[in-house]
Design an enzyme around this catalytic site. Structure first.
Site: not given
Length: 566
Positions: A217, A268
């Site tokens: 956002d 990751e």
């Protein structure tokens, strides 16, 4: 850390394709208005879980959940009290894990909304900041400044909030805090290392629970230049018009470093978590967010802002195909979301009201009467535009209810409104509640099947019954049936992220072909057109408007209609 094992039991089913997002159909769920499991009038996570079979039948690849975090709902959940929990009105973390497991078991990914520009004023950090003295480490997590005048009683600048009114709020000790949105949404200080590290923890928290990606956002708003003296509102407006990245509050170069750290965390995971930026910036500025070293994808709202016009659609597609080639990202196509007037209504506006910027937004948000909307024309155009969009290479972002052809709900009483834009701009804007009314599932049921009671946090109009899922499921010509068929065909036909325009020498018509011979033809005009000889032999797979068999055989495309051919 909570044990995410329930959410991850089916992770291996979805792990095979790290590029799943590039051409995904993503369905946005506004949780409070999707499905209510307990009859309190508020949609919740168990309600979403109960509707997974519906999402499977619809044919979407992923869902994007608007905020489901603890919130006082000063801005529909975008005022977040706790970034690593679930609003108790919507469920629990266990409910979240069960929802993720159900979605993943059905082959559907999940994208969570993350709100990094501001927290709520009830967040523990902000409460700590208010209790702390000037210059404290607690206040440095936010943007506090001394007021002007001998007693600090005047705001530090004349800046205005996006939602109306001043952008600074006094705290009673001569200091003010910045809120570019509502006063209940204090802006965080992204120059503060603690803020950056905490959001990295939040990303890992939800990724560990099985979230496949994030919608970011106000992605263009985190970094700010607050060097004294602060510029005036007029200076900010002049800078914004320049659209060159030099604005003190928006789209700054410091964002590159912030999102590079996010990308390290995304990578990751196997497959890497994805992200899409909500960044209302000039098209030439979206590269920052779509780069593979950054968030990887950025919304383009160009079609959302366009008129129903062959010329505008052609230019927008060309520009964004070039953008995708330059960034290595994929396009993002969207017509509706929780912040804008539904496109079935926008496309029904009179011509003299629909040609300014974001089509219809100003007119309807300022209380334009629904009686001036040609609902039939709006729905016909919306269906045609949707089939055009679903034929394009790239990802398609759909908003809950558009598959039902839902129009904007204009007749909401003032006493029932919730959007802060309504309260902070009295008499100017009615706000965004009209696209957030709870969905109709069953025509002849309390709350139209939204929940087991008649309760609904925003009032549903009586005419919702004709748009209900059960009514449309029984009608092969309904908008819902069209979406289901289109999404199924999209999976079957979709190939490389390429298209080739086909010249048909008809000004109102756009035609393009995707690899494998899938052809999309849209007639933007008000009268039928006949396709060239070479296209008449193609098989009609799907049409947004009824096709007479004789017309189909003759290559006739009705007005405001899209056909898929092979």
């Amino acid at each position: 850390m909570p044990d995410p094992k329930n959410a991850l039991e089916t992770e291996t089913v979805l792990a095979a394709d790290p590029d799943w997002w590039r051409q995904a159909a993503v369905y946005q769920i506004y949780p409070r208005s999707f499905a209510d499991s307990n009859g309190d009038g508020i949609g919740d996570l168990p309600g979403i879980t109960s509707r997974v079979p519906y999402l499977v039948e619809l044919g979407v690849d992923a869902v994007w959940l608007s905020p489901f975090y603890p919130s006082a709902l000063a801005d529909g959940g975008y005022d977040v009290d706790d970034y690593r929990n679930v609003d108790p009105r919507l469920g629990t973390l266990d409910d979240f894990d069960e929802m993720v497991a159900a979605l993943h078991a059905a082959g559907i990914r999940i994208i969570a909304d993350i709100v990094p520009n501001h927290s709520s004023n009830l967040h523990e950090w902000f409460r700590e900041a208010l209790a702390a003295p000037k210059g404290s480490a607690a206040r440095d997590r936010y943007i506090f400044r001394d007021g002007e005048g001998p007693d600090g009683s005047e705001p530090p600048s004349d800046w205005l909030s996006i939602f109306g009114g001043p952008a600074w709020h006094p705290v009673g000790d001569g200091q003010w805090y910045l809120h570019l949105f509502a006063p209940e949404q204090p802006d965080l200080n992204w120059a503060n290392r603690e803020v950056r590290d905490d959001f990295l923890r939040t990303i890992r928290f939800w990724s560990d629970r099985g979230v496949d990606g994030f919608r970011v956002d106000v992605a263009h708003g985190l970094a700010k230049d607050l060097t004294a003296p602060l510029r005036s509102h007029a200076e900010l407006e002049a800078t914004k018009l320049a659209a060159d990245g030099s604005h003190p509050l928006w789209d700054r170069e410091e964002l590159d470093e912030i999102y590079a750290e996010w990308r390290e965390v995304f990578d990751e995971y196997d497959p890497p978590r994805i992200a899409v930026a909500e960044a209302w910036v000039a098209p030439t500025r979206r590269h920052r967010y779509a780069a593979e070293t950054s968030l990887g994808q950025a919304f383009n709202f160009d079609l959302l802002r366009a008129n129903f016009s062959s010329e505008e659609f052609h230019e927008i597609v060309d520009r964004n195909m070039e953008f995708a080639a330059e960034t290595g990202s994929s396009n993002t196509w969207v017509f509706s979301n929780h912040d804008v007037v539904r496109h079935a209504t926008r496309y029904g506006l009179p011509a003299d009201l629909s040609g300014e910027g974001e089509v219809g937004k100003d007119w309807l948000l300022r209380g334009g009467p629904a009686s001036e909307v040609d609902a039939a024309l709006g729905l016909r155009r919306a269906r045609a535009a949707t089939l055009f969009l679903l034929g394009l290479p790239g990802s398609a972002y759909l908003y809950q209810g558009e598959e039902l052809g839902l129009p904007e709900v204009a007749e909401i009483p003032d006493a029932s409104r919730q959007d802060p834009t309504f309260f902070r701009s009295p008499g100017v804007e009615v706000g965004r509640d009209g696209c957030r009314v709870p969905l109709p599932w069953v025509a002849d049921a309390p709350s139209f099947g939204f929940g087991p009671s008649a309760a609904s946090h925003l009032p549903q109009p009586a005419w919702f019954s004709s748009f209900a899922v059960d009514v449309q499921s029984a009608d092969p010509s309904s908008t819902l049936s069209m979406y289901r068929r289109a999404l199924a065909l999209r999976h079957e036909l979709q190939g490389l992220e390429q298209l080739a325009w086909i010249s048909v020498e008809l000004p109102s018509v756009l035609a393009f072909q995707r690899p494998g011979g899938w052809t999309v033809v849209t007639n933007f005009g008000s009268s039928s057109v006949t396709l060239p000889d070479g296209m008449r032999e193609l098989e009609v797979l799907l049409s947004s408007a009824p096709l007479d068999p004789a017309d189909a055989a003759a290559g006739v495309v009705p007005p405001a209609a899209t056909v898929w051919l092979r």
